[in-house]
Write an enzyme that holds these catalytic residues in place. Sequence first.
Site, PDB file in Angstrom:
ATOM      1  N   GLY A  83       4.617 -10.443   4.222  1.00 17.53           N
ATOM      2  CA  GLY A  83       5.339 -10.315   5.489  1.00 17.53           C
ATOM      3  C   GLY A  83       4.616 -10.998   6.641  1.00 17.53           C
ATOM      4  O   GLY A  83       3.387 -10.969   6.724  1.00 17.53           O
ATOM      5  N   HIS A  94       9.141  -3.451   3.479  1.00 13.51           N
ATOM      6  CA  HIS A  94       8.834  -3.644   2.058  1.00 13.51           C
ATOM      7  C   HIS A  94      10.116  -3.937   1.272  1.00 13.51           C
ATOM      8  O   HIS A  94      10.140  -4.817   0.405  1.00 13.51           O
ATOM      9  CB  HIS A  94       8.200  -2.386   1.466  1.00 13.51           C
ATOM     10  CG  HIS A  94       6.882  -1.998   2.072  1.00 13.51           C
ATOM     11  ND1 HIS A  94       6.699  -0.822   2.740  1.00 13.51           N
ATOM     12  CD2 HIS A  94       5.675  -2.632   2.099  1.00 13.51           C
ATOM     13  CE1 HIS A  94       5.441  -0.720   3.146  1.00 13.51           C
ATOM     14  NE2 HIS A  94       4.794  -1.821   2.782  1.00 13.51           N
ATOM     15  N   LEU A 144       6.672   3.238   1.430  1.00 14.98           N
ATOM     16  CA  LEU A 144       7.564   2.079   1.580  1.00 14.98           C
ATOM     17  C   LEU A 144       8.616   2.285   2.666  1.00 14.98           C
ATOM     18  O   LEU A 144       9.105   3.382   2.867  1.00 14.98           O
ATOM     19  CB  LEU A 144       8.245   1.788   0.232  1.00 14.98           C
ATOM     20  CG  LEU A 144       7.278   1.537  -0.936  1.00 14.98           C
ATOM     21  CD1 LEU A 144       8.052   1.345  -2.238  1.00 14.98           C
ATOM     22  CD2 LEU A 144       6.382   0.331  -0.657  1.00 14.98           C
ATOM     23  N   GLN A 176     -10.598  -2.265   2.429  1.00  4.88           N
ATOM     24  CA  GLN A 176     -10.150  -2.901   3.668  1.00  4.88           C
ATOM     25  C   GLN A 176     -10.128  -1.941   4.856  1.00  4.88           C
ATOM     26  O   GLN A 176      -9.678  -2.298   5.942  1.00  4.88           O
ATOM     27  CB  GLN A 176      -8.795  -3.570   3.468  1.00  4.88           C
ATOM     28  CG  GLN A 176      -7.624  -2.647   3.287  1.00  4.88           C
ATOM     29  CD  GLN A 176      -6.375  -3.407   2.907  1.00  4.88           C
ATOM     30  OE1 GLN A 176      -6.286  -3.996   1.828  1.00  4.88           O
ATOM     31  NE2 GLN A 176      -5.394  -3.427   3.793  1.00  4.88           N
ATOM     32  N   MET A 221       0.843  -1.197   0.000  1.00  2.31           N
ATOM     33  CA  MET A 221       0.000   0.000   0.000  1.00  2.31           C
ATOM     34  C   MET A 221       0.882   1.253   0.000  1.00  2.31           C
ATOM     35  O   MET A 221       0.429   2.346   0.334  1.00  2.31           O
ATOM     36  CB  MET A 221      -0.943  -0.006   1.201  1.00  2.31           C
ATOM     37  CG  MET A 221      -1.903  -1.193   1.156  1.00  2.31           C
ATOM     38  SD  MET A 221      -3.464  -0.905   1.975  1.00  2.31           S
ATOM     39  CE  MET A 221      -2.931  -0.695   3.647  1.00  2.31           C
TER      40      MET A 221
END
Length: 271
Positions: free
Chosen positions: A143, A33, A29, A57, A26
Amino acid sequence: MKIFKDKHTLQKEILKTKGISFVPTMGALHKGHISLIKKSKKSRLKTLVSIFVNPKQFQKKRDFRNYPRKTTQDIKLLKKLKINYLYIPTSNDIYGFKPRNKIFLDKSSKKLCGKFRKGHFEGVLNVVNRFIEIIRPKYIYLGKKDYQQLFLIKRHIEKRKIKSRIIECETIRENNGVACSSRNSKLSKNQIKVASNIHNYLRNLKKKIRKNYNLFNTNEIKKDLLNLGANKIDYVENYNIKNFKRIIKSDKNFNLFFAYYIKNIRLIDNI
Ligand code: AMP
Protein backbone atom coordinates in the site's frame (compact mmCIF):
# COMPACT_ATOMS: atom_id res chain seq x y z
CA MET A 1 -8.49 -21.53 2.07
CA LYS A 2 -5.57 -23.53 3.42
CA ILE A 3 -3.89 -22.27 6.58
CA PHE A 4 -0.17 -22.85 7.23
CA LYS A 5 1.89 -22.22 10.32
CA ASP A 6 5.09 -23.79 9.11
CA LYS A 7 7.21 -22.78 6.10
CA HIS A 8 8.13 -26.30 4.97
CA THR A 9 4.50 -27.46 4.67
CA LEU A 10 3.68 -24.15 3.00
CA GLN A 11 6.51 -24.51 0.48
CA LYS A 12 5.49 -28.06 -0.40
CA GLU A 13 2.11 -26.69 -1.39
CA ILE A 14 2.98 -23.42 -3.12
CA LEU A 15 6.24 -24.10 -4.93
CA LYS A 16 4.39 -26.44 -7.29
CA THR A 17 1.90 -23.72 -8.35
CA LYS A 18 2.39 -21.37 -11.34
CA GLY A 19 3.33 -18.58 -8.97
CA ILE A 20 2.10 -16.69 -5.97
CA SER A 21 0.54 -13.26 -5.51
CA PHE A 22 1.56 -12.28 -2.04
CA VAL A 23 -0.13 -9.83 0.37
CA PRO A 24 1.92 -9.41 3.57
CA THR A 25 0.03 -8.00 6.56
CA MET A 26 0.21 -7.66 10.31
CA GLY A 27 -3.47 -8.59 10.62
CA ALA A 28 -6.37 -6.70 12.24
CA LEU A 29 -7.54 -6.49 8.66
CA HIS A 30 -9.44 -3.50 7.30
CA LYS A 31 -10.64 -2.05 3.98
CA GLY A 32 -7.07 -1.14 2.99
CA HIS A 33 -5.93 -4.76 3.27
CA ILE A 34 -9.08 -5.96 1.52
CA SER A 35 -8.36 -3.74 -1.48
CA LEU A 36 -4.85 -5.24 -1.79
CA ILE A 37 -6.29 -8.75 -1.58
CA LYS A 38 -8.95 -8.03 -4.21
CA LYS A 39 -6.30 -6.64 -6.52
CA SER A 40 -4.12 -9.69 -5.94
CA LYS A 41 -7.01 -12.02 -6.73
CA LYS A 42 -7.28 -10.42 -10.17
CA SER A 43 -3.73 -11.58 -10.99
CA ARG A 44 -4.97 -15.13 -11.81
CA LEU A 45 -2.18 -16.58 -9.68
CA LYS A 46 -2.93 -18.09 -6.28
CA THR A 47 -3.24 -15.46 -3.55
CA LEU A 48 -1.32 -15.92 -0.32
CA VAL A 49 -1.92 -13.59 2.64
CA SER A 50 0.39 -13.60 5.64
CA ILE A 51 -0.41 -12.38 9.13
CA PHE A 52 2.64 -11.75 11.26
CA VAL A 53 3.14 -8.97 13.79
CA ASN A 54 6.85 -8.58 13.32
CA PRO A 55 8.56 -7.94 16.69
CA LYS A 56 11.74 -6.63 15.02
CA GLN A 57 10.08 -3.56 13.56
CA PHE A 58 8.85 -2.24 16.91
CA GLN A 59 11.25 -0.23 19.07
CA LYS A 60 9.16 -0.40 22.19
CA LYS A 61 7.98 -3.74 23.58
CA ARG A 62 4.83 -1.97 24.75
CA ASP A 63 3.97 -0.85 21.21
CA PHE A 64 4.46 -4.43 19.97
CA ARG A 65 2.29 -5.84 22.76
CA ASN A 66 -0.43 -3.24 22.19
CA TYR A 67 -0.59 -3.75 18.43
CA PRO A 68 -4.15 -4.95 17.63
CA ARG A 69 -4.53 -8.70 17.06
CA LYS A 70 -7.77 -10.10 15.65
CA THR A 71 -6.79 -13.45 14.18
CA THR A 72 -10.16 -15.25 14.54
CA GLN A 73 -11.99 -12.35 12.89
CA ASP A 74 -9.28 -12.10 10.18
CA ILE A 75 -9.56 -15.80 9.32
CA LYS A 76 -13.33 -15.47 8.88
CA LEU A 77 -12.88 -12.48 6.59
CA LEU A 78 -10.17 -14.16 4.50
CA LYS A 79 -12.35 -17.26 4.06
CA LYS A 80 -15.13 -15.02 2.77
CA LEU A 81 -12.71 -13.36 0.36
CA LYS A 82 -11.80 -16.84 -0.90
CA ILE A 83 -8.05 -16.42 -0.85
CA ASN A 84 -6.06 -19.60 -1.49
CA TYR A 85 -3.49 -19.60 1.29
CA LEU A 86 -3.06 -18.00 4.68
CA TYR A 87 0.35 -18.15 6.36
CA ILE A 88 0.47 -17.36 10.09
CA PRO A 89 4.06 -18.17 11.05
CA THR A 90 5.61 -18.26 14.48
CA SER A 91 8.59 -16.02 15.16
CA ASN A 92 10.84 -19.07 15.05
CA ASP A 93 9.55 -20.10 11.62
CA ILE A 94 10.59 -16.70 10.27
CA TYR A 95 13.76 -16.03 12.26
CA GLY A 96 15.08 -19.57 12.70
CA PHE A 97 17.11 -19.62 9.46
CA LYS A 98 19.79 -17.58 7.74
CA PRO A 99 18.49 -15.95 4.54
CA ARG A 100 20.58 -16.02 1.37
CA ASN A 101 20.24 -12.31 0.62
CA LYS A 102 21.47 -9.59 2.93
CA ILE A 103 19.06 -6.72 3.33
CA PHE A 104 19.77 -3.59 1.32
CA LEU A 105 18.93 -0.47 3.28
CA ASP A 106 18.75 2.58 1.02
CA LYS A 107 20.00 5.77 2.66
CA SER A 108 16.51 7.27 2.49
CA SER A 109 15.65 4.85 5.32
CA LYS A 110 17.17 7.44 7.68
CA LYS A 111 14.50 10.02 6.86
CA LEU A 112 10.90 10.52 8.02
CA CYS A 113 9.80 7.42 9.99
CA GLY A 114 13.39 6.11 9.98
CA LYS A 115 14.50 9.16 11.93
CA PHE A 116 11.89 8.68 14.63
CA ARG A 117 11.70 4.87 14.76
CA LYS A 118 15.31 3.74 14.97
CA GLY A 119 15.78 0.26 13.52
CA HIS A 120 12.21 0.15 12.20
CA PHE A 121 13.05 -0.26 8.51
CA GLU A 122 15.86 -2.75 9.21
CA GLY A 123 13.15 -4.77 10.95
CA VAL A 124 10.73 -4.40 8.05
CA LEU A 125 13.30 -5.38 5.41
CA ASN A 126 14.53 -8.25 7.53
CA VAL A 127 11.07 -9.83 7.65
CA VAL A 128 10.19 -9.04 4.02
CA ASN A 129 13.50 -10.54 2.84
CA ARG A 130 12.71 -13.75 4.73
CA PHE A 131 9.13 -13.91 3.43
CA ILE A 132 10.44 -13.48 -0.11
CA GLU A 133 12.89 -16.35 0.36
CA ILE A 134 10.18 -18.66 1.75
CA ILE A 135 7.40 -17.76 -0.69
CA ARG A 136 9.28 -16.66 -3.85
CA PRO A 137 6.27 -14.57 -4.91
CA LYS A 138 5.78 -13.36 -8.48
CA TYR A 139 3.90 -10.31 -7.21
CA ILE A 140 3.90 -8.50 -3.88
CA TYR A 141 1.03 -6.10 -3.14
CA LEU A 142 1.95 -3.10 -1.02
CA GLY A 143 0.00 0.00 0.00
CA LYS A 144 1.06 3.56 -0.78
CA LYS A 145 -0.12 4.58 2.68
CA ASP A 146 3.24 3.26 3.92
CA TYR A 147 5.08 4.91 1.06
CA GLN A 148 8.54 4.96 2.60
CA GLN A 149 8.27 1.26 3.37
CA LEU A 150 7.12 0.56 -0.19
CA PHE A 151 10.00 2.61 -1.62
CA LEU A 152 12.61 0.83 0.53
CA ILE A 153 11.29 -2.66 -0.29
CA LYS A 154 11.44 -1.75 -3.98
CA ARG A 155 15.05 -0.60 -3.59
CA HIS A 156 15.98 -3.84 -1.80
CA ILE A 157 14.39 -5.94 -4.55
CA GLU A 158 16.14 -3.95 -7.30
CA LYS A 159 19.51 -4.03 -5.59
CA ARG A 160 19.39 -7.75 -4.75
CA LYS A 161 18.03 -8.58 -8.24
CA ILE A 162 15.05 -10.41 -6.77
CA LYS A 163 12.52 -11.48 -9.38
CA SER A 164 9.36 -10.47 -7.47
CA ARG A 165 7.41 -7.47 -8.79
CA ILE A 166 5.93 -4.90 -6.46
CA ILE A 167 2.36 -3.83 -7.20
CA GLU A 168 1.67 -0.42 -5.67
CA CYS A 169 -1.85 -0.01 -4.30
CA GLU A 170 -3.77 3.22 -3.63
CA THR A 171 -4.54 4.31 -0.09
CA ILE A 172 -8.05 3.43 1.05
CA ARG A 173 -9.71 5.96 3.34
CA GLU A 174 -12.63 6.14 5.73
CA ASN A 175 -15.49 8.50 4.76
CA ASN A 176 -13.92 11.18 6.95
CA GLY A 177 -10.72 11.07 4.87
CA VAL A 178 -8.52 9.33 7.45
CA ALA A 179 -6.48 6.46 5.95
CA CYS A 180 -7.70 3.03 7.10
CA SER A 181 -5.23 1.58 9.58
CA SER A 182 -5.23 -1.26 12.09
CA ARG A 183 -4.27 1.30 14.71
CA ASN A 184 -7.54 3.25 14.11
CA SER A 185 -9.35 0.52 16.05
CA LYS A 186 -7.61 1.87 19.17
CA LEU A 187 -9.08 5.37 18.73
CA SER A 188 -12.14 6.61 20.66
CA LYS A 189 -14.92 8.52 18.88
CA ASN A 190 -13.41 11.84 19.94
CA GLN A 191 -9.96 10.79 18.81
CA ILE A 192 -11.35 9.78 15.42
CA LYS A 193 -12.79 13.29 15.14
CA VAL A 194 -9.32 14.73 15.91
CA ALA A 195 -7.75 12.53 13.21
CA SER A 196 -10.41 13.62 10.74
CA ASN A 197 -9.92 17.34 11.54
CA ILE A 198 -6.16 16.92 11.12
CA HIS A 199 -6.69 15.20 7.81
CA ASN A 200 -8.94 18.03 6.53
CA TYR A 201 -6.46 20.64 7.71
CA LEU A 202 -3.54 18.96 5.93
CA ARG A 203 -5.53 18.32 2.77
CA ASN A 204 -6.40 22.05 2.59
CA LEU A 205 -2.82 22.97 3.37
CA LYS A 206 -1.61 20.88 0.47
CA LYS A 207 -3.96 22.73 -1.90
CA LYS A 208 -2.67 26.07 -0.62
CA ILE A 209 1.03 25.24 -0.84
CA ARG A 210 0.55 23.89 -4.33
CA LYS A 211 -0.36 27.46 -5.31
CA ASN A 212 2.13 29.20 -3.06
CA TYR A 213 4.92 27.13 -1.54
CA ASN A 214 5.94 29.98 0.77
CA LEU A 215 2.90 29.13 2.91
CA PHE A 216 4.66 25.94 4.02
CA ASN A 217 5.96 26.71 7.49
CA THR A 218 6.63 23.58 9.56
CA ASN A 219 6.62 25.29 12.94
CA GLU A 220 3.27 26.96 12.28
CA ILE A 221 1.79 23.71 11.00
CA LYS A 222 2.98 21.76 14.04
CA LYS A 223 1.41 24.39 16.33
CA ASP A 224 -1.89 24.10 14.43
CA LEU A 225 -1.83 20.30 14.68
CA LEU A 226 -1.29 20.48 18.44
CA ASN A 227 -4.24 22.89 18.66
CA LEU A 228 -6.36 20.44 16.69
CA GLY A 229 -5.71 17.77 19.32
CA ALA A 230 -2.52 15.94 18.26
CA ASN A 231 -0.35 15.14 21.28
CA LYS A 232 2.99 14.93 19.49
CA ILE A 233 4.17 15.45 15.93
CA ASP A 234 7.07 13.45 14.54
CA TYR A 235 7.21 15.15 11.14
CA VAL A 236 5.32 17.05 8.44
CA GLU A 237 7.40 17.17 5.27
CA ASN A 238 7.06 17.37 1.51
CA TYR A 239 8.70 14.70 -0.65
CA ASN A 240 8.86 14.06 -4.34
CA ILE A 241 7.23 10.64 -4.65
CA LYS A 242 9.22 9.59 -7.71
CA ASN A 243 12.73 9.91 -6.31
CA PHE A 244 11.77 10.15 -2.66
CA LYS A 245 13.72 13.35 -2.08
CA ARG A 246 12.64 16.18 0.16
CA ILE A 247 11.49 19.23 -1.80
CA ILE A 248 12.03 22.85 -0.92
CA LYS A 249 9.97 24.49 -3.64
CA SER A 250 6.76 23.55 -5.44
CA ASP A 251 6.98 20.36 -7.46
CA LYS A 252 4.13 18.64 -9.28
CA ASN A 253 5.01 15.20 -7.89
CA PHE A 254 5.02 16.11 -4.24
CA ASN A 255 3.11 14.54 -1.38
CA LEU A 256 2.74 15.82 2.12
CA PHE A 257 4.06 13.16 4.51
CA PHE A 258 3.16 13.20 8.18
CA ALA A 259 3.33 11.17 11.39
CA TYR A 260 1.79 12.23 14.67
CA TYR A 261 0.38 10.86 17.87
CA ILE A 262 -3.07 10.99 19.42
CA LYS A 263 -2.30 9.99 23.02
CA ASN A 264 0.04 7.01 22.49
CA ILE A 265 -1.37 5.99 19.08
CA ARG A 266 0.94 6.83 16.20
CA LEU A 267 -0.68 7.57 12.84
CA ILE A 268 1.07 8.06 9.50
CA ASP A 269 -0.19 9.03 6.08
CA ASN A 270 0.75 10.93 2.94
CA ILE A 271 -1.58 12.97 0.74
P1 AMP B 1 0.07 -3.61 7.80
O1 AMP B 1 -0.86 -4.73 8.18
O2 AMP B 1 -0.28 -2.31 8.43
O3 AMP B 1 1.52 -3.98 7.91
O4 AMP B 1 -0.18 -3.36 6.25
C1 AMP B 1 -0.09 -4.39 5.30
C2 AMP B 1 -0.16 -3.79 3.92
O5 AMP B 1 -1.39 -3.09 3.77
C3 AMP B 1 0.96 -2.77 3.65
O6 AMP B 1 1.42 -2.92 2.32
C4 AMP B 1 0.24 -1.46 3.84
O7 AMP B 1 0.83 -0.39 3.12
C5 AMP B 1 -1.13 -1.78 3.31
N1 AMP B 1 -2.11 -0.84 3.84
C6 AMP B 1 -2.30 -0.49 5.13
N2 AMP B 1 -3.26 0.45 5.23
C7 AMP B 1 -3.68 0.71 3.98
C8 AMP B 1 -4.65 1.58 3.40
N3 AMP B 1 -5.39 2.38 4.16
N4 AMP B 1 -4.82 1.57 2.06
C9 AMP B 1 -4.07 0.76 1.28
N5 AMP B 1 -3.14 -0.09 1.76
C10 AMP B 1 -2.95 -0.12 3.08
